[in-house]
Design an enzyme around this catalytic site. Sequence first.
Site, PDB file in Angstrom:
ATOM      1  CB  ALA B  65       3.959 -31.234  -2.400  1.00  0.00           C
ATOM      2  CG  HIS B  66       9.485 -29.552  -4.614  1.00  0.00           C
ATOM      3  ND1 HIS B  66       9.348 -30.919  -4.652  1.00  0.00           N
ATOM      4  CD2 HIS B  66      10.377 -29.251  -5.582  1.00  0.00           C
ATOM      5  CE1 HIS B  66      10.129 -31.412  -5.597  1.00  0.00           C
ATOM      6  NE2 HIS B  66      10.764 -30.433  -6.186  1.00  0.00           N
ATOM      7  CB  ALA B  67       6.115 -24.940  -6.654  1.00  0.00           C
TER       8      ALA B  67
END
Lengths: 97, 149
Positions: B65-67
Amino acid sequence: MRELKIMTVCGFGVGSSLILKMKVDEMLKGHGIEAETFPQDVTTALSETSDLIFTSEEISGQLEGNVSVPLIKIANFMDINEIEEKGLDIIKEMMAE
Amino acid sequence: MIEKYLRDEVIELKVKAGDWKEAVRKAGGILEKNRLTEKSYTESMITAVEEMGPYMVIMPGIAFAHARPGEEVLDDCLSLITLDKPVEFGHKTNDPVDIVFAIGAKSSDNHIGFIQDLADILDSEENISFIKECEDKKELLNKIINQEG
């Protein structure tokens, strides 16, 4: 033989595209191929020039039709065999152009 | 290099999560708690999956998960949770997921140092099984960190 510019693309240009870039590098090294590989986020990828793009199925949807270079869709970014199976032949062909 | 980022405080094992959003929120919650990211970053990671699909499940069973890099990230960081029960992210081939990493980068210019180490660790089926089954953080850290030297 020319050196290709290969882009690995994910949503944000960090994390997943970096991992994909490293695996593509590893695959190329295993075959003695030199190429310039760089990770990119999907938005910048649309305006960046390259010879070939490796990305995921989901992200390819955003690139398809908007880029003029071949798109190689990889399901498992860590799987060198998949990268080799899907990408090696086309890379060799392009280098020989 | 990774031992600087992968520490006891950012790891939680056998976490209970009902669905992928809860799993991402828990992984993100660890970063917030340790003041590595702003609270909004966790929601950004969820939005990323909603807008771009579950591309960050880059290999079977494991989600990264990352943004977007930026102000929501206070320092390059990483958290790791393993799930008590696997969850579906909706990925065509790599579901279900039982290991979730949450990754934060301050800028897209720097290559995040620990990604290389992480890739090396995950290159081994044995390591992945170990992480999945592990119930003791110290044991996990010993095994993983010792491998990297």
